[in-house]
Design a protein around this motif. Structure first.
Motif, PDB file in Angstrom:
ATOM      1  N   PHE A 154      55.244 -49.220  25.784  1.00 47.78           N
ATOM      2  CA  PHE A 154      54.249 -48.249  25.334  1.00 47.78           C
ATOM      3  C   PHE A 154      54.887 -47.046  24.642  1.00 47.78           C
ATOM      4  CE2 PHE A 154      52.159 -50.493  28.871  1.00 47.78           C
ATOM      5  CZ  PHE A 154      51.074 -51.011  28.175  1.00 47.78           C
ATOM      6  N   PHE A 155      56.186 -46.860  24.841  1.00 47.05           N
ATOM      7  CA  PHE A 155      56.879 -45.743  24.207  1.00 47.05           C
ATOM      8  C   PHE A 155      57.504 -46.150  22.872  1.00 47.05           C
ATOM      9  CE2 PHE A 155      57.075 -45.098  28.843  1.00 47.05           C
ATOM     10  CZ  PHE A 155      56.265 -43.978  28.911  1.00 47.05           C
ATOM     11  N   ALA A 156      57.322 -47.398  22.491  1.00 45.46           N
ATOM     12  CA  ALA A 156      57.763 -47.868  21.176  1.00 45.46           C
ATOM     13  C   ALA A 156      56.547 -48.029  20.271  1.00 45.46           C
ATOM     14  CB  ALA A 156      58.526 -49.185  21.303  1.00 45.46           C
ATOM     15  N   THR A 157      55.674 -48.985  20.610  1.00 45.46           N
ATOM     16  CA  THR A 157      54.469 -49.201  19.812  1.00 45.46           C
ATOM     17  C   THR A 157      53.501 -50.075  20.590  1.00 45.46           C
ATOM     18  OG1 THR A 157      53.679 -49.877  17.618  1.00 45.46           O
ATOM     19  CG2 THR A 157      55.321 -51.283  18.660  1.00 45.46           C
ATOM     20  N   VAL A 158      52.259 -50.024  20.194  1.00 46.36           N
ATOM     21  CA  VAL A 158      51.204 -50.837  20.794  1.00 46.36           C
ATOM     22  C   VAL A 158      50.437 -51.507  19.661  1.00 46.36           C
ATOM     23  CG1 VAL A 158      49.087 -50.832  22.181  1.00 46.36           C
ATOM     24  CG2 VAL A 158      50.984 -49.294  22.779  1.00 46.36           C
ATOM     25  N   PRO A 159      50.229 -52.818  19.713  1.00 48.12           N
ATOM     26  CA  PRO A 159      49.445 -53.478  18.656  1.00 48.12           C
ATOM     27  C   PRO A 159      48.095 -52.792  18.461  1.00 48.12           C
ATOM     28  CG  PRO A 159      50.494 -55.122  20.039  1.00 48.12           C
ATOM     29  CD  PRO A 159      50.737 -53.796  20.707  1.00 48.12           C
ATOM     30  N   GLY A 208      52.519 -35.154  26.084  1.00 47.02           N
ATOM     31  CA  GLY A 208      52.977 -35.581  27.409  1.00 47.02           C
ATOM     32  C   GLY A 208      53.664 -36.923  27.436  1.00 47.02           C
ATOM     33  N   GLY A 209      53.745 -37.606  26.293  1.00 43.98           N
ATOM     34  CA  GLY A 209      54.361 -38.925  26.275  1.00 43.98           C
ATOM     35  C   GLY A 209      55.839 -38.918  26.629  1.00 43.98           C
ATOM     36  N   LEU A 210      56.581 -37.948  26.108  1.00 41.69           N
ATOM     37  CA  LEU A 210      58.021 -37.904  26.362  1.00 41.69           C
ATOM     38  C   LEU A 210      58.321 -37.676  27.831  1.00 41.69           C
ATOM     39  CD1 LEU A 210      60.887 -37.984  25.261  1.00 41.69           C
ATOM     40  CD2 LEU A 210      60.715 -35.529  24.788  1.00 41.69           C
ATOM     41  N   GLU A 211      57.530 -36.839  28.482  1.00 40.58           N
ATOM     42  CA  GLU A 211      57.734 -36.594  29.909  1.00 40.58           C
ATOM     43  C   GLU A 211      57.533 -37.872  30.716  1.00 40.58           C
ATOM     44  OE1 GLU A 211      57.062 -32.779  27.923  1.00 40.58           O
ATOM     45  OE2 GLU A 211      56.003 -34.695  27.877  1.00 40.58           O
ATOM     46  N   LEU A 212      56.513 -38.663  30.350  1.00 44.88           N
ATOM     47  CA  LEU A 212      56.295 -39.942  31.023  1.00 44.88           C
ATOM     48  C   LEU A 212      57.439 -40.909  30.745  1.00 44.88           C
ATOM     49  CD1 LEU A 212      52.480 -40.535  30.408  1.00 44.88           C
ATOM     50  CD2 LEU A 212      53.596 -40.191  32.614  1.00 44.88           C
ATOM     51  N   TRP A 213      57.935 -40.897  29.526  1.00 46.46           N
ATOM     52  CA  TRP A 213      59.053 -41.756  29.133  1.00 46.46           C
ATOM     53  C   TRP A 213      60.292 -41.421  29.968  1.00 46.46           C
ATOM     54  CZ3 TRP A 213      60.511 -42.145  23.208  1.00 46.46           C
ATOM     55  CH2 TRP A 213      61.329 -43.267  23.005  1.00 46.46           C
ATOM     56  N   GLN A 214      60.581 -40.141  30.104  1.00 50.05           N
ATOM     57  CA  GLN A 214      61.740 -39.719  30.895  1.00 50.05           C
ATOM     58  C   GLN A 214      61.564 -40.084  32.364  1.00 50.05           C
ATOM     59  OE1 GLN A 214      61.888 -35.548  29.845  1.00 50.05           O
ATOM     60  NE2 GLN A 214      63.124 -35.929  28.004  1.00 50.05           N
ATOM     61  N   GLU A 215      60.356 -39.968  32.841  1.00 49.61           N
ATOM     62  CA  GLU A 215      60.057 -40.360  34.227  1.00 49.61           C
ATOM     63  C   GLU A 215      60.271 -41.863  34.419  1.00 49.61           C
ATOM     64  OE1 GLU A 215      55.906 -40.904  36.590  1.00 49.61           O
ATOM     65  OE2 GLU A 215      56.260 -38.872  35.809  1.00 49.61           O
ATOM     66  N   THR A 216      59.889 -42.650  33.428  1.00 48.92           N
ATOM     67  CA  THR A 216      60.019 -44.104  33.500  1.00 48.92           C
ATOM     68  C   THR A 216      61.482 -44.542  33.493  1.00 48.92           C
ATOM     69  OG1 THR A 216      57.899 -44.347  32.356  1.00 48.92           O
ATOM     70  CG2 THR A 216      59.340 -46.273  32.391  1.00 48.92           C
ATOM     71  N   TYR A 217      62.320 -43.849  32.722  1.00 48.53           N
ATOM     72  CA  TYR A 217      63.736 -44.212  32.614  1.00 48.53           C
ATOM     73  C   TYR A 217      64.603 -43.598  33.709  1.00 48.53           C
ATOM     74  CZ  TYR A 217      63.590 -46.476  27.970  1.00 48.53           C
ATOM     75  OH  TYR A 217      63.370 -47.342  26.928  1.00 48.53           O
ATOM     76  N   ALA A 218      64.096 -42.603  34.421  1.00 46.82           N
ATOM     77  CA  ALA A 218      64.901 -41.880  35.412  1.00 46.82           C
ATOM     78  C   ALA A 218      65.545 -42.785  36.466  1.00 46.82           C
ATOM     79  CB  ALA A 218      64.048 -40.797  36.081  1.00 46.82           C
TER      80      ALA A 218
END
Length: 379
Positions: A128-133, A149-159
């Motif tokens: 979802f942090f790259a692309t969605v059809p 808020g997308g980047l914060e979720l991305w960082q949370e996902t990779y943490a």
């Protein structure tokens, strides 16, 4: 009269200089009082130097994507006055292209560059942090990541993987892909093998095809030898450089599977946090510069090379039939719903993504949508 003036002037200057000399003492006394102590700035050792490695999923020196990584390394070196040197390695030079994530996660390498959907097998939500059809375009995706808020979720996902991700560019609206078979109905997808990653690959599977994920450097050979029947890559510029027009007959559009693909640069979190604060700021600033340069360069070169492919190489541009796009869209919605029902992180990421997209779509009817439909009907 003249003597009196000189005496008065000397007295004035003497008193003024005495008062001025007292100012630093008073200021110092004020700053060091127990009730008003000022926090000390973090210590920066300007004699410390850092030599980091950066691995990418792209072939070495790959135009725009790999080229941008090289520029990023140069910008960091210049801005840091040589205190920070980053050596860039293309896919396969130091680690295989699709092992970049693990190499940075375990600390063997400090930095990586790629696209988040390459790691969907490890982190389903990463897609979802790259692309969605049928999702957001480049500027909408950037707005969500950087301001929504997308980047914060991305960082949370990779943490949990000891990684700190950053949005590092966007390829813009991509093409639908190169095919050696005409696609006139949804039935024509049956049995086709196509290089297509991420959620788009899952959609293609459900439509009756078989998605294959291979590194960029292997696509041409696989297409030429019939290992795959079709491929999507990026857009006209990169597709031209890869020579796909020599081994595939039809060039389909639009890129329903990747309407605005965000690229990523990620750092080993522990190592990044040990850097002096100024070097951290330099890296993040250079990433923002890389992001703007990558998208701008992609837009320019794709417009030039679309014309080149069509006029000079006589490539057969084909629009996907509405029936086929409708099938892809239906399956895309089904798959996203299944993903978000199974995985908490995916649900959280897509809920934020979809809310932002709906908000943007509502606003678009007052600006770009009406602008293009009214004044540029052929766009």
């Amino acid at each position: 009269m003249n003597q009196t003036y000189k005496s008065t002037r000397r007295k004035f200057l003497r008193n003024t200089l005495t008062a001025a000399a007292a100012v630093p003492v008073l200021a110092q006394t004020s700053c060091t009082s127990s009730s008003q102590k000022q926090p000390q700035a973090p210590y920066i050792n300007f004699n410390s130097t850092f030599r980091w490695k950066m691995v990418t999923t792209w072939p070495p020196n790959f135009p725009i994507l790999g080229e941008g990584c090289n520029k990023f390394a140069q910008w960091v070196k210049e801005m840091s006055g040589g205190r920070m040197e980053i050596i860039v390695y293309g896919g396969g030079e130091l680690v295989p292209a699709l092992e970049v994530f693990d190499a940075v996660s375990n600390g063997a390498i400090e930095l990586g560059h790629g696209a988040a959907y390459y790691w969907s097998g490890k982190i389903p939500a990463a897609q979802f942090f790259a692309t969605v059809p049928f999702g957001m375009n480049a500027q909408q995706t950037n707005a969500w990541l950087l301001s929504g808020g997308g980047l914060e979720l991305w960082q949370e996902t990779y943490a949990p993987f000891n990684l700190l991700p950053f949005a590092a560019g966007n390829t813009g609206m991509q093409m639908g892909g190169w095919f050696n078979k005409e696609i006139n109905t949804a039935q024509d997808i049956q049995g086709l093998k196509m290089r297509i990653p991420g959620i788009g690959g899952k959609v293609f599977n459900r439509a009756g095809g078989t998605s294959v994920l291979v590194a960029g450097g292997e696509i041409y050979t696989n297409l030429e030898r019939g290992v795959i029947d079709a491929t999507e890559w990026i857009g006209p510029f990169h597709d031209y450089q890869m020579g796909f027009y020599n081994v595939a007959r039809y060039y389909y559009y639009p890129g329903w599977q990747e309407p605005g693909t965000a690229l990523e640069l990620f750092a080993n979190k522990e190592k990044f946090e040990t850097l002096p604060s100024d070097l951290q700021a330099i890296i993040t600033t250079c990433i923002q510069r890389l992001s703007m340069w990558t998208f701008s360069q992609s837009e320019l070169m794709n417009s030039l090379y679309a014309h080149k492919l069509k006029v000079e190489e006589k490539v057969d541009f084909r629009k996907f039939p509405d029936e086929v796009l409708a099938v892809f869209r239906r399956y895309s919605e089904e798959i996203v719903n299944e993903m978000t029902n199974k995985d908490t992180a995916s649900h959280k990421a897509y809920a934020s993504y979809k809310k932002f997209q709906d908000q943007f779509n509502d606003y678009a009817q007052y600006n770009e949508k009406i602008y293009y439909s009214s004044f540029h009907p052929n766009v």
